[in-house]
Design a protein around this motif. Sequence first.
Motif, PDB file in Angstrom:
ATOM      1  N   ARG A 151      97.252 -71.894  46.622  1.00  0.00           N
ATOM      2  CA  ARG A 151      96.989 -73.246  46.109  1.00  0.00           C
ATOM      3  C   ARG A 151      95.716 -73.917  46.216  1.00  0.00           C
ATOM      4  NH1 ARG A 151     101.011 -77.364  45.840  1.00  0.00           N
ATOM      5  NH2 ARG A 151     102.467 -75.573  45.417  1.00  0.00           N
ATOM      6  N   THR A 152      95.045 -73.399  47.221  1.00  0.00           N
ATOM      7  CA  THR A 152      93.741 -73.826  47.476  1.00  0.00           C
ATOM      8  C   THR A 152      92.635 -73.386  46.527  1.00  0.00           C
ATOM      9  OG1 THR A 152      94.273 -74.147  49.867  1.00  0.00           O
ATOM     10  CG2 THR A 152      91.820 -73.986  49.213  1.00  0.00           C
ATOM     11  N   LEU A 181      90.456 -81.180  50.837  1.00  0.00           N
ATOM     12  CA  LEU A 181      91.263 -80.541  49.925  1.00  0.00           C
ATOM     13  C   LEU A 181      92.212 -79.626  50.729  1.00  0.00           C
ATOM     14  CD1 LEU A 181      89.960 -78.715  46.762  1.00  0.00           C
ATOM     15  CD2 LEU A 181      91.455 -77.458  48.423  1.00  0.00           C
ATOM     16  N   ASN A 200      89.526 -78.195  39.735  1.00  0.00           N
ATOM     17  CA  ASN A 200      88.963 -79.558  40.322  1.00  0.00           C
ATOM     18  C   ASN A 200      87.673 -78.978  41.400  1.00  0.00           C
ATOM     19  OD1 ASN A 200      90.669 -81.767  39.396  1.00  0.00           O
ATOM     20  ND2 ASN A 200      92.064 -80.318  40.484  1.00  0.00           N
ATOM     21  N   THR A 238      93.503 -75.116  43.158  1.00  0.00           N
ATOM     22  CA  THR A 238      92.899 -76.494  43.048  1.00  0.00           C
ATOM     23  C   THR A 238      91.285 -76.141  43.048  1.00  0.00           C
ATOM     24  OG1 THR A 238      94.649 -77.278  44.297  1.00  0.00           O
ATOM     25  CG2 THR A 238      92.854 -78.656  44.303  1.00  0.00           C
ATOM     26  N   VAL A 273      96.506 -79.862  50.400  1.00  0.00           N
ATOM     27  CA  VAL A 273      97.330 -78.731  49.794  1.00  0.00           C
ATOM     28  C   VAL A 273      98.202 -78.333  51.215  1.00  0.00           C
ATOM     29  CG1 VAL A 273      97.148 -76.201  49.631  1.00  0.00           C
ATOM     30  CG2 VAL A 273      95.467 -77.609  48.514  1.00  0.00           C
TER      31      VAL A 273
END
Length: 451
Positions: free
Chosen positions: A430-431, A365, A438, A434, A369
Amino acid sequence: MHTVFPSLSELTDERFLADFRSMSTHGATPAGGVHREAGTPADMANRHWFHGLLEGYGARVVYDEIGNQFGLWEIYPGRPYVLVGSHLDSQPFGGRFDGAYGVLSGAHACARVAAERYETSEGSTHDAGAAEGTPAGSAEVPLNVAVVNWFNEEGSRFKPSMMGSSVFTGKASAEDMLAVCDAAGVSVREALRAMELPTDPPADLPTIHSYAEIHIEQGKDMDAQGITIGVVDKTWGARKYEVAVHGFQSHTGSSLLEDRHDALYGAALIVTEMRRIGEKYTTADQPLVTSCGQLNVIPNSPVVVAQGAELLVDLRCGDEAVLQAADDEFRNALADIERRAAVDIELRDSHAWTEQAYTDAGVDLAEHVASSLNLTFVRTQTRAGHDSTNVKDVLPTVMLFVPSKDGISHNELEFTHDADMVAGLSMLTRTLSTMTSNPLDDEGQPRGVGA
């Protein structure tokens, strides 16, 4: 609860940097670092400042029984949280970035995600009470976000290090840790009460689903290579010992060398032996780091052969087999040192962790990103211990680095450029976003910690 979040337009990079400068005034040293050991007045002042900042950014602040400080953005009532954070305490005369950068960037990332959730919902309201806290049109309810300031990560005043995250993850007992005393005999419980913090288990700590942490690298590789983001895929193993050397006190002028039981001489032999072992087992592909970071001499008088010495030693390596071999050699060497110095050596306490991988899905992930943000990145390992090394054992975890200039750390000259700090904040935001949409699940089953 009726909560107002700041707008996304207010949560600028400039505001983050201004907050960082404000935070760095607490315990500031003349050379540009901070002296902010856990449970001290400087730590208390910083925690009170951070409490107010969190509430100003729309969070509810709660504490657990070991002094961990949580800021909760309950966007979706009853849902678990993705937790981000690090620590605000420092080493004596340490750097202002170590730990503190991760906590503040975590708070700003949470505030940005919370604001974004509401500004993209129908009606674009910042009132968390609107529509029962759930943005209209959500096909699947994401997770909430939270930030944590872990208590006593550094372990400089109270031992062991990473105390708050050890209790949180069940690796240590809260009662045992509250009873730990510093060199002056002040217990953790007393220090927390002096900061007006609770020492009883909380009634309202929510379920934590997963965790993310960002930290300065505390190494020079990324800075030397011009890499912006480090994606940590493994932690080194470590062995730490509290060592007591027992000798016999005598006069430095009248006692002959062959009659001495010099505890300081025994301690010195341990220090040199640790360095020899580190050099022996280090290769170009795999270093072994050995250190003696603290030494207390008893009675520490200029005309007295020491009756006692206490020191802390540690060994760290990314190869468990090499670490074990070096650890065995260190233990075996103690008998020879006892004979040479005519002393007794006692290993009082040990604190260890093995090399372990971080969540594979989290590594993937983070790399995705970083690519989406056009940030240069590299997979790396952490040599230093972080709270994430505890949390990753019970929750899916992402660990990130930003460059540390020349690798300087635990030093007032520690430095990370504003551009790297801001890039890391974008990466963490952003991490986190996300991970809420998810959720990470590295074993096929959801996991959680908390009530």
